[in-house]
Design a protein around this motif. Sequence first.
Motif, PDB file in Angstrom:
ATOM      1  N   ARG A 109      59.356  46.634  33.118  1.00  0.00           N
ATOM      2  CA  ARG A 109      58.646  47.829  33.563  1.00  0.00           C
ATOM      3  C   ARG A 109      57.190  47.514  33.880  1.00  0.00           C
ATOM      4  N   SER A 110      56.858  46.232  33.819  1.00  0.00           N
ATOM      5  CA  SER A 110      55.468  45.861  34.093  1.00  0.00           C
ATOM      6  C   SER A 110      55.281  45.480  35.560  1.00  0.00           C
ATOM      7  N   PRO A 111      54.311  46.095  36.216  1.00  0.00           N
ATOM      8  CA  PRO A 111      54.079  45.755  37.626  1.00  0.00           C
ATOM      9  C   PRO A 111      53.696  44.288  37.806  1.00  0.00           C
TER      10      PRO A 111
ATOM     11  N   ILE B  95      54.304  46.034  46.465  1.00  0.00           N
ATOM     12  CA  ILE B  95      54.402  45.762  45.037  1.00  0.00           C
ATOM     13  C   ILE B  95      53.065  45.257  44.504  1.00  0.00           C
TER      14      ILE B  95
ATOM     15  N   MET C 188      51.003  48.038  43.804  1.00  0.00           N
ATOM     16  CA  MET C 188      51.394  48.803  42.620  1.00  0.00           C
ATOM     17  C   MET C 188      50.772  48.242  41.349  1.00  0.00           C
TER      18      MET C 188
ATOM     19  N   ALA D 177      48.151  50.715  41.623  1.00  0.00           N
ATOM     20  CA  ALA D 177      48.430  52.126  41.860  1.00  0.00           C
ATOM     21  C   ALA D 177      49.261  52.779  40.760  1.00  0.00           C
ATOM     22  N   VAL D 178      50.025  52.021  39.956  1.00  0.00           N
ATOM     23  CA  VAL D 178      50.791  52.689  38.905  1.00  0.00           C
ATOM     24  C   VAL D 178      49.897  53.035  37.717  1.00  0.00           C
ATOM     25  N   SER D 179      48.681  52.510  37.708  1.00  0.00           N
ATOM     26  CA  SER D 179      47.796  52.806  36.581  1.00  0.00           C
ATOM     27  C   SER D 179      47.263  54.234  36.701  1.00  0.00           C
ATOM     28  N   GLN D 180      46.447  54.631  35.719  1.00  0.00           N
ATOM     29  CA  GLN D 180      45.879  55.975  35.793  1.00  0.00           C
ATOM     30  C   GLN D 180      44.416  55.940  36.174  1.00  0.00           C
TER      31      GLN D 180
ATOM     32  N   HIS E  84      44.702  54.513  41.226  1.00  0.00           N
ATOM     33  CA  HIS E  84      45.904  55.333  41.298  1.00  0.00           C
ATOM     34  C   HIS E  84      45.815  56.260  42.502  1.00  0.00           C
ATOM     35  N   THR E  85      46.355  55.821  43.612  1.00  0.00           N
ATOM     36  CA  THR E  85      46.389  56.679  44.788  1.00  0.00           C
ATOM     37  C   THR E  85      47.642  56.327  45.564  1.00  0.00           C
ATOM     38  N   THR E  86      48.371  57.375  45.992  1.00  0.00           N
ATOM     39  CA  THR E  86      49.728  57.129  46.475  1.00  0.00           C
ATOM     40  C   THR E  86      49.775  56.414  47.814  1.00  0.00           C
TER      41      THR E  86
END
Lengths: 185, 396, 479
Positions: free
Chosen positions: C164-166, C247, C250, C253-256, C261-263
């Motif tokens: 589950r780790s980018p 990827i 990501m 981007a998967v961070s907060q 974090h921007t789509t």
Amino acid sequence: MAFLSPQLPSTEEYGVLGEFDSPRSLYRACSQVRDAGYSRWDAHTPFPIHGLERAMGLRDSRLAWLVLALGLGGAASAMVLQWWISVHAYPLVISGKPFYSWQAFEPETFEIGILGGALGAVFGMMAFNKLPMWYHPLFASKRFQRVTDDGFFISIEAWDPKFDVEGCQKFLREIGATHVEVVLR
Amino acid sequence: MPDLNQAGLTITPGTWLYRLPWIGLGIGLAGMAGSAVLAQGHLQEFLHAWLVAFLFFLSIALGGLFFVLVLFATKAGWGVSIRRLAENAMATLPIFALLFLPIAWGAGQLFSWWEGPGEDALLALKEPYLNAGFFLARAAAYFIVWSAIALWFASRSARQDDSGQHSITRRLQAASGPCLILYAFTVTFASIDWIMALDPHWYSTMFGVYFFSGCLVGIFAFLVLVMGILQEAGYVGQVIHKGHYHNLGMLLYAFMVFWAYIAFSQYFLIWYANIPEETIWYLHRMHGTWSNLSLILAVGHFGVPFFFLMSRVIKEKPRLLMAGAAWMLLMHLADIYWLVMPNVYAHGPHFGILDVAALAAVGGVFMGAFGWALRRRALIPVKDPRLPESLQLDHA
Amino acid sequence: MTQTIEDNARYDPVDGRAPLILGGHDFKSLTEAVARPLESKTPPGWWVVFGISLSLLTVFGISIGWLFWEGTGIWGLNNPVGWGFAIVNFVFWVGIGHAGTLISAILFLFRQKWRTSINRSAEAMTIFAVMCALTFPGIHIGRPWVAYWMFPLPNQMGTWPNFRSPLLWDVFAVSVYGGVSFLFWYVGMIPDLATIRDRAPTKLRRMIYGLFALGWRGSMRHWQHYEKMYLLLAAMATPLVLSVHSIVSMDFAVSQLPGWHTTIFPPYFVAGAVFSGFAMVMTLMLITRSVFQMKHIVTTRHLDNMSKIMLVTGSIVGYAYAIEFFMAWFSGNPYERFVFLNRALGPYAWAYWIMVTCNVVSPQLFWFRKCRTSVPILFVLSIVVNIGMWFERYVIVVTSLHRDFLPSSWGYYVPSFWDISTLIGSFGLFFTMFCLFVRFLPTVATAEVKTVLPEADPHFPGDERVIERSDLAPDGGIS
């Protein structure tokens, strides 16, 4: 290693090799060889000639099916591996996500799927073409070296049911070969 | 080279295709009448249904605009003989300014911020952008930009039918680049205004691209269907062939995958970061029976067509490709529905006669306008200098 | 003189189109032109470039050696910026690595025949860029001797990687990308290796090239599977290119973290990668074609087309900057708003504006045909774009980190000497590999370029596509 060496006809000759001067004359000659009913023969060119496979009457390559199967297989096994590791072998709570987080497994599933497909394409091509094959009777022909430069050739192999050394040479000359030779095995 | 003077390049008077403007208008009026009756007491539901229908057909017209601009920008020869059909789709854009009127009129029922931010601190921060006056001004600007580009390109292209001047092509090519930049920003902000602002707390930088990918799925599916229908009715038989179906099928496939890529990335990043103010938007779409529609979109908008449209054999059989295209249009509609409707039906999709009436109203008018454009000019740009390249298109 | 133009190189009725291959080549002379650099004496220019590259590579080796000896403390990393040059360089190099496979794969699918002159070097560039890229995660994890822990291998500790780790997705994505790109490059080269084999003057040379040519003998039955394979590889490599940089994006981007974090990150990173990759291809091609005198194979038209792609991707990147900025404001989130204002006006504003100038403003020059076809302007712009793209990653990584949520944890990141030497050294690795490539391998896909010649068409002549040179419209006739 037996699979790396060519299967050869049992006759003294490997076949007859005719040289043509342009893609155009090769194209015409190929359709004539096809129509004459030969089955064990081949054309040799420095680059793929568009439409020649139809002039030769070849069937479409089946490689795509192999690639599809290996691609899907790769993707499926990557997903299963990740599921097994994350749920059974080594379950860890990571940022409060479920053990089986299919979303997070998507990237690797995709990558391994592509890897499977790509390996299938390359090694499938090699298997279908029986490559590598570093020795081949045709390499004995001096003229044949031009096949990777600007030479266009047709070879009719000795185990073709219609093969006969004299007749094939004559036939290749008739359909426009500028030079014809017999290749020994 | 086929004989361009032969019949089949203009719509024959007396056929149903020639009457399409009236048929479309009839359906549209019937839809509007039905909507007017059904909207009694269900104004909010009606306005949302109207918005869905409006966005669905608008996305097709906007996709057409993009396709035409790109054909000019890339100086592509292969697509010339189908370009006119896309031009006809984009020529309907001015009509959408009229179809927007119910939305402008009923915006208070659609957008919670319409009357002002009230107690909502976040909306107060957004007020410079989310307020009625600016919203309407922006909408006007979008329609002016789109209509101006679309009508200018369509009229120049029509003029070339007579003169065959190369200078027209050159000028359109030169204009296409700047027009694409305008296009990118107007479409992005339109999607923010008309879809994202339904849930004004939510935001996603990807959203404009998401809507854009839907526009392209819409137009390519639409073009395949129109091409097929025209050919079955005996038109353009010699000028549109297997190669065009194949290329359009490829584009439909490519943008279907692109849509999936964008949709998944957006969902995935929001799911992973798990920030409440963002995930709530997806939570609404996983609540109740909405989750079924989400699943249908994943499978129907990506999974099934991914395999169905993959094969070259299918892309070269017009009937099969048309079936695929019809399916993609249906899924595209479902996608728009999924974007808009959770705003009014919290527990699940509620597709009913109100939605059908709105679709008939907007779709009828769109179809009528498209049919009118279709019969006004030849079905292909007959004197485009690159037409021969398109006619000889050999897919290899 | 009759100049012939074929297929999408074909004569365009509106603008004319310059031919793809100049100089009245036939099959034989093309083989000559491509094989000559491999067979003739090494040009002095090559030794100069190779010497410089090798010294830089030495710098790289020393920097990495010192890093292993001392640890990551020699870098400028600290709180709050715990992710500095290493990740910036990684993303930069992976990005560069995207143009190669993209040129090959996407342009192949779109049947853009102009690709044939540049695809081989672009693919090679991809592989070398990926090698540079993979070095950085390899060295920055701190304990490089346990790098194998990243792979799902059974071990005596009973541990497994965290899928589950980018960062783990990165390992897979970039390795698969490197592997598939290598396969794509190598199988594309097989027919050309056979060409070199058959021309070889010495037995040793014949054996070495022959070994890698796999006994290729131009059989049409082989070509048929081969072409199918190439098409399938292209069809798979295209989504692969998109996925890899998505990827990579990501990781952030998967961070907060606001600013990360921007789509829009995945497509925006892909566009940026293609942008920088094309810029690097441009730099390399401009040098190679002048050192090895290949201006008739890599023509002005190729340069023109590449500049157009840079214009498009540069504008997409500009669009993403704009939307990010707007959306940060629109979100109403004070942290989002702060990060973006801080980027443009804060202590790193200099980096931000270098980025904007290089990436968004400078490519706008490509609207003008003069700039797209002038070698000096192209050369300068291609380097400017790469500087800008490096700064883009710097801005994303450093500005988002350096002012943490608590003002007490604010800081200012300054790279150390070793940060900079490692970055410069990585160019040594890249250029050394590239020098070896242009010296020992066929830099142009000879077999494919031959198919662009009109006489390669079996229906030639008597084909209406053969156009007299004088028919070209005056504004299209670049040569």
